[in-house]
Motif scaffolding. Structure first.
Motif, PDB file in Angstrom:
ATOM      1  N   ALA A  14       0.831  -1.211   0.000  1.00 43.41           N
ATOM      2  CA  ALA A  14       0.000   0.000   0.000  1.00 43.41           C
ATOM      3  C   ALA A  14       0.861   1.255   0.000  1.00 43.41           C
ATOM      4  O   ALA A  14       0.583   2.222  -0.729  1.00 43.41           O
ATOM      5  CB  ALA A  14      -0.923  -0.013   1.212  1.00 43.41           C
ATOM      6  N   ALA A  15       1.924   1.252   0.809  1.00 43.17           N
ATOM      7  CA  ALA A  15       2.819   2.408   0.840  1.00 43.17           C
ATOM      8  C   ALA A  15       3.497   2.602  -0.514  1.00 43.17           C
ATOM      9  O   ALA A  15       3.635   3.733  -1.007  1.00 43.17           O
ATOM     10  CB  ALA A  15       3.860   2.227   1.943  1.00 43.17           C
ATOM     11  N   ALA A  16       3.904   1.512  -1.151  1.00 40.52           N
ATOM     12  CA  ALA A  16       4.552   1.609  -2.463  1.00 40.52           C
ATOM     13  C   ALA A  16       3.582   2.136  -3.519  1.00 40.52           C
ATOM     14  O   ALA A  16       3.954   2.967  -4.365  1.00 40.52           O
ATOM     15  CB  ALA A  16       5.094   0.239  -2.875  1.00 40.52           C
ATOM     16  N   VAL A  17       2.344   1.680  -3.478  1.00 35.22           N
ATOM     17  CA  VAL A  17       1.326   2.167  -4.420  1.00 35.22           C
ATOM     18  C   VAL A  17       1.106   3.665  -4.236  1.00 35.22           C
ATOM     19  O   VAL A  17       1.012   4.428  -5.211  1.00 35.22           O
ATOM     20  CB  VAL A  17       0.008   1.385  -4.220  1.00 35.22           C
ATOM     21  N   ALA A  18       1.037   4.117  -2.988  1.00 33.29           N
ATOM     22  CA  ALA A  18       0.825   5.540  -2.719  1.00 33.29           C
ATOM     23  C   ALA A  18       2.004   6.385  -3.198  1.00 33.29           C
ATOM     24  O   ALA A  18       1.819   7.491  -3.741  1.00 33.29           O
ATOM     25  CB  ALA A  18       0.593   5.751  -1.223  1.00 33.29           C
ATOM     26  N   ALA A  19       3.226   5.876  -3.021  1.00 32.38           N
ATOM     27  CA  ALA A  19       4.409   6.615  -3.474  1.00 32.38           C
ATOM     28  C   ALA A  19       4.446   6.699  -4.995  1.00 32.38           C
ATOM     29  O   ALA A  19       4.751   7.758  -5.575  1.00 32.38           O
ATOM     30  CB  ALA A  19       5.672   5.948  -2.937  1.00 32.38           C
ATOM     31  N   THR A  30      -5.031   9.095   0.393  1.00 30.28           N
ATOM     32  CA  THR A  30      -5.379   8.846   1.794  1.00 30.28           C
ATOM     33  C   THR A  30      -5.591   7.356   2.051  1.00 30.28           C
ATOM     34  O   THR A  30      -5.543   6.903   3.197  1.00 30.28           O
ATOM     35  CB  THR A  30      -6.646   9.610   2.183  1.00 30.28           C
ATOM     36  N   SER A  31      -5.838   6.600   0.968  1.00 28.82           N
ATOM     37  CA  SER A  31      -5.925   5.141   1.082  1.00 28.82           C
ATOM     38  C   SER A  31      -5.537   4.528  -0.251  1.00 28.82           C
ATOM     39  O   SER A  31      -5.665   5.173  -1.303  1.00 28.82           O
ATOM     40  CB  SER A  31      -7.329   4.687   1.490  1.00 28.82           C
ATOM     41  N   ALA A  32      -5.061   3.295  -0.203  1.00 28.21           N
ATOM     42  CA  ALA A  32      -4.641   2.588  -1.413  1.00 28.21           C
ATOM     43  C   ALA A  32      -5.448   1.303  -1.545  1.00 28.21           C
ATOM     44  O   ALA A  32      -5.640   0.565  -0.569  1.00 28.21           O
ATOM     45  CB  ALA A  32      -3.153   2.261  -1.348  1.00 28.21           C
ATOM     46  N   SER A  33      -5.931   1.042  -2.755  1.00 31.13           N
ATOM     47  CA  SER A  33      -6.668  -0.190  -3.042  1.00 31.13           C
ATOM     48  C   SER A  33      -5.673  -1.266  -3.462  1.00 31.13           C
ATOM     49  O   SER A  33      -4.986  -1.119  -4.478  1.00 31.13           O
ATOM     50  CB  SER A  33      -7.690   0.045  -4.158  1.00 31.13           C
ATOM     51  N   ILE A  34      -5.593  -2.357  -2.698  1.00 32.73           N
ATOM     52  CA  ILE A  34      -4.615  -3.416  -2.940  1.00 32.73           C
ATOM     53  C   ILE A  34      -5.333  -4.714  -3.282  1.00 32.73           C
ATOM     54  O   ILE A  34      -6.213  -5.163  -2.538  1.00 32.73           O
ATOM     55  CB  ILE A  34      -3.718  -3.637  -1.704  1.00 32.73           C
ATOM     56  N   ASP A  35      -4.959  -5.293  -4.416  1.00 34.65           N
ATOM     57  CA  ASP A  35      -5.436  -6.625  -4.771  1.00 34.65           C
ATOM     58  C   ASP A  35      -4.605  -7.621  -3.978  1.00 34.65           C
ATOM     59  O   ASP A  35      -3.411  -7.774  -4.212  1.00 34.65           O
ATOM     60  CB  ASP A  35      -5.260  -6.859  -6.272  1.00 34.65           C
ATOM     61  N   LEU A  36      -5.235  -8.313  -3.035  1.00 35.05           N
ATOM     62  CA  LEU A  36      -4.499  -9.227  -2.151  1.00 35.05           C
ATOM     63  C   LEU A  36      -4.011 -10.484  -2.864  1.00 35.05           C
ATOM     64  O   LEU A  36      -3.130 -11.180  -2.365  1.00 35.05           O
ATOM     65  CB  LEU A  36      -5.376  -9.633  -0.962  1.00 35.05           C
ATOM     66  N   ILE A  37      -4.595 -10.814  -4.000  1.00 37.44           N
ATOM     67  CA  ILE A  37      -4.242 -12.002  -4.793  1.00 37.44           C
ATOM     68  C   ILE A  37      -4.614 -13.280  -4.049  1.00 37.44           C
ATOM     69  O   ILE A  37      -5.329 -14.123  -4.567  1.00 37.44           O
ATOM     70  CB  ILE A  37      -2.749 -12.016  -5.195  1.00 37.44           C
ATOM     71  N   GLU A  38      -4.079 -13.437  -2.863  1.00 39.26           N
ATOM     72  CA  GLU A  38      -4.429 -14.565  -1.981  1.00 39.26           C
ATOM     73  C   GLU A  38      -4.931 -13.999  -0.654  1.00 39.26           C
ATOM     74  O   GLU A  38      -4.136 -13.529   0.147  1.00 39.26           O
ATOM     75  CB  GLU A  38      -3.224 -15.472  -1.746  1.00 39.26           C
ATOM     76  N   ALA A  60       6.147   7.034   0.941  1.00 42.08           N
ATOM     77  CA  ALA A  60       4.823   6.950   1.554  1.00 42.08           C
ATOM     78  C   ALA A  60       4.888   6.039   2.768  1.00 42.08           C
ATOM     79  O   ALA A  60       5.742   5.145   2.856  1.00 42.08           O
ATOM     80  CB  ALA A  60       3.794   6.431   0.554  1.00 42.08           C
ATOM     81  N   ILE A  61       3.969   6.265   3.711  1.00 41.83           N
ATOM     82  CA  ILE A  61       3.976   5.538   4.978  1.00 41.83           C
ATOM     83  C   ILE A  61       2.585   4.963   5.253  1.00 41.83           C
ATOM     84  O   ILE A  61       1.578   5.678   5.185  1.00 41.83           O
ATOM     85  CB  ILE A  61       4.377   6.452   6.154  1.00 41.83           C
ATOM     86  N   ALA A  62       2.550   3.662   5.544  1.00 40.27           N
ATOM     87  CA  ALA A  62       1.341   3.007   6.040  1.00 40.27           C
ATOM     88  C   ALA A  62       1.656   2.487   7.438  1.00 40.27           C
ATOM     89  O   ALA A  62       2.796   2.556   7.909  1.00 40.27           O
ATOM     90  CB  ALA A  62       0.928   1.869   5.116  1.00 40.27           C
ATOM     91  N   ARG A  63       0.641   1.951   8.111  1.00 42.41           N
ATOM     92  CA  ARG A  63       0.859   1.450   9.473  1.00 42.41           C
ATOM     93  C   ARG A  63       0.205   0.088   9.620  1.00 42.41           C
ATOM     94  O   ARG A  63      -0.955  -0.104   9.257  1.00 42.41           O
ATOM     95  CB  ARG A  63       0.293   2.436  10.501  1.00 42.41           C
ATOM     96  N   SER A  64       0.948  -0.862  10.172  1.00 43.22           N
ATOM     97  CA  SER A  64       0.492  -2.246  10.262  1.00 43.22           C
ATOM     98  C   SER A  64      -0.730  -2.399  11.167  1.00 43.22           C
ATOM     99  O   SER A  64      -0.781  -1.836  12.262  1.00 43.22           O
ATOM    100  CB  SER A  64       1.630  -3.132  10.791  1.00 43.22           C
ATOM    101  N   ASP A  65      -1.704  -3.167  10.688  1.00 44.78           N
ATOM    102  CA  ASP A  65      -2.882  -3.513  11.482  1.00 44.78           C
ATOM    103  C   ASP A  65      -3.203  -4.990  11.258  1.00 44.78           C
ATOM    104  O   ASP A  65      -3.928  -5.341  10.335  1.00 44.78           O
ATOM    105  CB  ASP A  65      -4.081  -2.644  11.092  1.00 44.78           C
ATOM    106  N   PRO A  66      -2.642  -5.877  12.106  1.00 45.89           N
ATOM    107  CA  PRO A  66      -2.877  -7.317  11.937  1.00 45.89           C
ATOM    108  C   PRO A  66      -4.162  -7.809  12.591  1.00 45.89           C
ATOM    109  O   PRO A  66      -4.359  -9.008  12.748  1.00 45.89           O
ATOM    110  CB  PRO A  66      -1.656  -7.933  12.616  1.00 45.89           C
ATOM    111  N   GLY A  67      -5.062  -6.876  12.969  1.00 45.17           N
ATOM    112  CA  GLY A  67      -6.292  -7.289  13.633  1.00 45.17           C
ATOM    113  C   GLY A  67      -6.014  -7.656  15.081  1.00 45.17           C
ATOM    114  O   GLY A  67      -5.147  -7.075  15.747  1.00 45.17           O
ATOM    115  N   ASP A  68      -6.743  -8.658  15.577  1.00 50.86           N
ATOM    116  CA  ASP A  68      -6.605  -9.062  16.976  1.00 50.86           C
ATOM    117  C   ASP A  68      -5.509 -10.103  17.178  1.00 50.86           C
ATOM    118  O   ASP A  68      -5.444 -10.736  18.227  1.00 50.86           O
ATOM    119  CB  ASP A  68      -7.936  -9.606  17.499  1.00 50.86           C
TER     120      ASP A  68
END
Length: 370
Positions: A14-19, A30-38, A60-68
């Motif tokens: 996502a950060a690379a796409v934004a850059a 403000t957000s990047a659409s990423i095809d997860l593929i898997e 560009a900078i994103a921030r990790s969110d691995p959920g719970d």
């Protein structure tokens, strides 16, 4: 209900796409659409900051969110530096500060297959004819976080890995995640009589490299006990337990939930099998006092090299055979069928992903699976 998130490669992408978007349009996303593929789905990933550093470079900078998930990378920043190039490959991916080095792969950055594919496929769609870029992924906190993980056990030093086979990060230690694993097991048990249980991504990756059908691989995380019982109930005839020795040897001590927060007996198990094999007391003590299972294995290998002995094979063969026996005893004591019909074999590998030993049953199963 536990909340899933995304794996580290997704935020790097996502950060690379934004850059790259900034280099094209000189506007921040403000957000990047990423095809997860898997899996095959689109994720919207928030972008914290984007800056043009020159006409040819953007960050560009994103921030990790691995959920719970119990993940040290939660909220860690991921930077991507994208630069135009005039020659060479279409997309070159580099590891910057905080991305670990693979000691067993010529110090290559620890950016594995899924992360490479995710970055290249998402970025390639944005490139016009003739455009070429270099992408450098940076984890400012990666070096400090890396020492708190088991990365060094797999030969990754000085940072974190961009590792994974999917873009979705599930909470691996919650009952909700066990339900997900059981659903996968139920699906595969309906199609195959023989399955391979892998605790984590390293086992899954190595099993594929050895030629095992990916459809027969089942990820268990730390839930080996419940998954073994479920497999027996579902009528699975054979299970190959395939794992890093520092995790899998816990089963030889009767520990069937392998998360270290709940139980750990690796040095006790290894030292006990050294004693049974007949090692001298000073050597048993040295193994027991080793900081990690990998260090204990290294000591045994050095002992073999200096004395011409075969302690590694003797000790680990005994451990593998004990894993097989205790796994089937566990199934028999917990399964409603009380039969222990499912046959178990085990393969243990080291931090370099080299197989240390196969139990006798595992050798027979491998002949069927590969």
């Amino acid at each position: 209900m536990s909340r899933s998130g995304y794996t580290l490669p997704v935020f790097a992408c996502a950060a690379a796409v934004a850059a790259l978007h900034w280099l094209h349009d000189r506007k921040p996303l403000t957000s990047a659409s990423i095809d997860l593929i898997e899996p095959s789905q689109i994720a919207e990933i928030p972008i914290e900051q984007v800056a043009g550093l020159s006409e040819n470079t953007a960050l560009a900078i994103a921030r990790s969110d691995p959920g719970d998930n119990l993940d040290l990378t939660k909220n860690t920043p991921i930077w991507a530096l994208v630069e135009w190039r005039e020659a060479g490959e279409l997309i070159i991916i580099k590891g910057g500060e905080g991305i670990g080095r693979q000691m067993n792969a010529d110090d290559k950055p620890a950016i594995y297959a899924y992360a490479q594919r995710l970055l290249k496929e998402n970025l390639q769609r944005m490139l016009a004819l003739g455009e070429k870029i270099t992408v450098t992924i940076i984890l400012p906190e990666g070096r400090s976080l890396g020492v708190r993980t088991s990365n060094s056990a797999f030969g990754v030093v000085e940072g974190l890995s961009l590792l994974g086979t999917t873009g979705i990060s599930q909470p691996l230690s919650t009952p909700d995640q066990l339900a997900v694993f059981r659903a996968e097991l139920q699906n595969k048990a309906s199609r195959f009589e023989s399955l391979v249980f892998c605790i984590g991504e390293n086992g899954l990756d190595l099993a594929r490299q050895l030629g095992i059908n990916p459809e027969q691989l089942v990820k268990t995380a730390n839930w080996l006990g419940p998954m073994l019982v479920e497999a027996d109930v579902l009528g699975v005839k054979e299970i190959l337990l395939f794992g890093y020795h520092g995790k899998l040897m816990k089963l030889a001590g009767g520990i069937f939930h392998t998360h270290h927060y709940l139980a750990d007996g690796r040095r006790e198990i290894l030292a006990a099998h050294c004693a049974i094999a007949g090692l001298k007391l000073p050597d048993i003590q040295a193994v027991f006092n080793s900081a990690t299972a990998e260090a204990g294995l290294k000591y045994l290998r050095l002992l073999d090299a200096s004395t011409g002995s075969d302690w590694v094979n003797q000790v680990y063969t005994a451990i593998a055979e004990t894993i097989d026996i205790r796994s089937q005893e566990y199934i028999q004591s917990h399964s409603e069928r009380r039969t222990g019909v499912t046959v178990c074999g085990s393969i243990l590998f080291d931090r370099d992903r080299k197989i240390i030993v196969k139990s006798k049953t595992a050798g027979l199963l491998m002949g069927k699976l590969c």
